[in-house]
Design an enzyme around this catalytic site. Structure first.
Site, short mmCIF file in Angstrom:
data_model
loop_
_atom_site.label_atom_id
_atom_site.label_comp_id
_atom_site.label_asym_id
_atom_site.label_seq_id
_atom_site.Cartn_x
_atom_site.Cartn_y
_atom_site.Cartn_z
N LYS A 70 1.11 -7.78 13.02
CA LYS A 70 -0.03 -6.97 12.60
C LYS A 70 -1.24 -7.42 13.41
O LYS A 70 -1.65 -8.58 13.33
CB LYS A 70 -0.27 -7.15 11.10
CG LYS A 70 -1.38 -6.24 10.57
CD LYS A 70 -1.49 -6.28 9.03
CE LYS A 70 -2.56 -5.28 8.59
NZ LYS A 70 -2.71 -5.21 7.12
N THR A 94 0.81 -1.22 0.00
CA THR A 94 0.00 0.00 0.00
C THR A 94 0.84 1.26 0.00
O THR A 94 0.48 2.27 -0.60
CB THR A 94 -0.92 0.00 1.23
OG1 THR A 94 -1.69 -1.19 1.20
CG2 THR A 94 -1.86 1.19 1.23
N THR A 153 1.71 -4.43 4.34
CA THR A 153 1.61 -4.68 5.78
C THR A 153 1.15 -6.10 6.12
O THR A 153 1.46 -6.59 7.21
CB THR A 153 0.63 -3.68 6.43
OG1 THR A 153 -0.63 -3.77 5.77
CG2 THR A 153 1.17 -2.27 6.34
N ASP A 154 0.43 -6.79 5.21
CA ASP A 154 -0.15 -8.10 5.55
C ASP A 154 0.88 -9.06 6.14
O ASP A 154 0.64 -9.70 7.16
CB ASP A 154 -0.77 -8.75 4.31
CG ASP A 154 -2.25 -8.42 4.18
OD1 ASP A 154 -2.63 -7.28 4.52
OD2 ASP A 154 -3.01 -9.30 3.73
#
Lengths: 437, 437
Positions: free
Chosen positions: B254, B101, B177-178
């Site tokens: 996360k 992202t 970020t996943d």
């Protein structure tokens, strides 16, 4: 006891027996714990302690000084059964025991904890509960909850159903903590209840000084007498012994391996605070089901062949194919972020759709909700027929899919059930605020 | 644009174009979001908004009033490449882009977000970074991180190694970020580094008003210039835009699907707070590796055939057998509680030991540490040869096992590596205090 030689002498001269809480001062370090027995072939230079952390350590006795802190009591297994008199002024509460630490004792020989108590033993260890209600105890199994299986969920649901049918004003279920939240979710879907069903347990067994068993049981009986007629989990709210939280059975999770306040509501607040057996509702306007608003109903068919699979960077589609080939009827994926998995799984997920096998996406983030519309990866998953788990916990989605498949056959019906809120598992107005609380 | 009829008229009369941030007042509800284009065959009665939550909604225009809040700017993809002048007074920092992202733009047609930028585009969108350092950008792949694979970890590690060898004072890795925390752990094991390696990303793309990309990048460049020579993750610390945390790459995860402060240190504190590019160490005496204390070294062999399996009440031993039969070299279990799984898995786990396939136990509680000595179930697992993951995150244990199997062959050596702290992944003095922070 198996202690001998120097170790035996030191223990005896300090007036210490197995099971006592002691302090060993040695060089600059202090070791505090409960004295365990040693194995028969052990040396005579060490004393074994069970620390409050749960660890067992062997302390070399050279240059050490022992202090007795508290005499230990062996579990009172030899007590006679209680004679319980019914008091017409008190409510009838049933305690169903399935096992777990709340119903366990320590093995003083190995230091390991075994499930050992029946529901009646629970009362013998916690007789104060009898002041709160007319308590009827029943043990339906005696296992640590890591060995809980869907078939025991069904057995538990049927027992609870019978107790309520026979007039119980509320039901408390004593359960191991490892999979308590899976069972809580299962009971939430299987039972429509006009009375409270409260699941509780303990992180430390009743015979340990720091046990949380009594406070949890006391508040659970209080919750079972309250107006909150849902399936809830009642466990320590903080690390002190002041109060418990009552969590909705479909929105709660064990979040710490050893802390007593390990159970936490995820993506919502707890329903209530329990202090000295009294309830204080804290749903902040979201509401709850009151006593007597629904008829008792049991929907206990569960599909056993459901898989719960974690996505990770090296995963391949073969693991999905394996479950399809084995005849699994449903799959819950624990994806990453907003509900993603590697593109390489997509052909196998499309195959699942062809086989009419529902695949439900949840997130290993745990907090927040699945939204497969944001990224291209998610859109491809929607196209492949993957169902969104919304803000449901993965554990709850797994249990719910077993239940949904037990109650309807067509993929479209299962999809509709999974996307509809049945037992508070989907928060309609999910808020970003409920993070790490 | 594809808007037509009434919807087109309403947009035009309000001076609104695609990409603008607007408010739709309708009955008693206000909808705020970015105007997206519609599909070519859509009706003329709805306007589609991308909400700040990431959701796209269609609002029926009847009885609605539109207000322009902020003109949107399309991503400046047509800008000419920057001419970057080296400043001898500034440090040389390399930014390696892998996608995600932070390097993505929204597709105004569908509302989905696609990875699209190169490392140079990152600088064009965030030119302020050039005031902080001499920045050299390099894109090694362009994927959303759900598609990251162990082979890309190796590619990333090699690129970072080259940059440091060629004189980079610090390296920033732009990443989705996943699976950022899996990559952070992988780089932590593969690289011994004399300079900071800082991984960063964004939860909202740069072209959205609430994007966290700039603050994260700014503080990452600051961290790359600092003395903290470890592999770290730099992301928003709170939901406001004031500062970031620097987390150790092996102890971070996360924890929320959409919040910007989604990354959290588990079982420890963050290493530092980053504000306006300046570092404030907050390790509370636990220490960190300073710049220049180790020689640069790359240990990049990873065993790809490692499985990461979640335990759940209905699991059977067959899933372990499947992986053994397929020739998997290692298994990480995400057990329950203190590190348990159902007894019915034990025969298959014993078979794994016979095959010299290491099985490592972690906990799905995530907080706290594995201790298989407390309960009888855990003791049976130890006897079956299961290795304790201690307080390691399951994700980190999975990555570490791939790395350990890449560096030694014998089961006993792998066990020793798994139980030894290599890159801060095992906290020697783990504290119960680090819970839900």
């Amino acid at each position: 006891m198996n202690y001998r030689g120097s170790a035996k002498k030191l223990l005896e001269s300090s007036g210490i027996s197995i099971g006592d809480l002691i302090l060993i001062e040695k060089d600059d370090v202090n070791y505090q714990g409960m004295v365990l027995d040693r194995s028969a072939d052990a040396d005579d230079q060490h004393i074994v302690l069970k620390m409050d952390s749960g660890y067992n350590i062997g302390v070399n006795i050279s240059n050490s000084n022992l202090k007795l802190l508290e005499k230990g009591e062996k579990p009172k297994l030899d007590l006679k059964p209680l004679v319980i008199k019914e008091d017409p002024d008190k409510k009838d509460i049933s305690i169903i025991s399935t096992g777990g630490t709340v119903a366990s004792i320590i093995d003083y020989k190995t230091g390991a904890v075994h499930p050992a108590f029946t529901a009646e033993d629970l009362l013998i260890t916690n007789p104060e509960l009898l002041d709160m209600a007319n308590i009827k105890g029943k043990a339906i199994c005696n296992i640590l909850s890591e060995n809980m299986k869907p078939e025991y969920w069904v057995k538990s649901a049927r027992s609870i159903y019978d107790e309520i049918n026979e007039g119980a004003y509320g039901v408390v279920v004593a359960h191991g903590t490892d999979t308590m939240h899976y069972t809580a979710a299962a009971l939430s879907f299987m039972l429509e209840t006009p009375v409270p069903i409260v699941i509780t347990g303990a992180q430390r067994s009743s015979d340990r000084p720091s046990s949380d068993a009594f406070l949890n049981l006391l508040n659970s009986v209080g919750a079972a007498k309250s107006d909150l007629a849902e399936v809830t989990v009642c466990m320590h709210a903080g690390s002190d012994d002041t109060y418990c939280y009552l969590h909705r059975g479909t929105k709660v999770r064990k979040m710490h391996t050893s802390r007593r306040d390990t159970f936490r509501s995820i993506n919502t607040t707890p329903l209530a605070r329990m202090k000295e057996g009294e309830i204080e509702i804290i749903t902040s306007g979201k509401g709850y089901k009151s006593r007597g608003t629904v008829e008792l109903k049991l929907n206990d068919y569960l599909e056993p062949d459901v898989a719960f699979i974690k996505s990770f960077p090296g995963i391949t589609g073969e693991i999905i194919d394996y479950h399809l080939d084995k005849g699994y009827k449903g799959i819950v994926l624990e994806g990453t972020g907003l509900g993603h998995c590697p593109d390489q799984l997509i052909p196998s997920l499309e195959r699942a759709a062809d086989y009419q096998v529902p695949v439900v996406m949840t997130s290993q983030c745990m907090y927040g909700k699945v939204n497969m519309n944001v990224y291209s990866t998610g859109r491809r998953l929607i196209k492949a027929g993957v169902i969104s788990g919304g803000d449901m916990l993965g554990e709850t989605a797994y249990v719910k899919l077993s239940w949904a498949l037990g109650h309807c056959e067509k993929l479209e019906e299962v999809k509709k059930i999974m996307e509809t809120n049945i037992a508070g598992e989907i928060e309609e107005k999910s808020s970003l605020d409920y993070f790490l609380q």
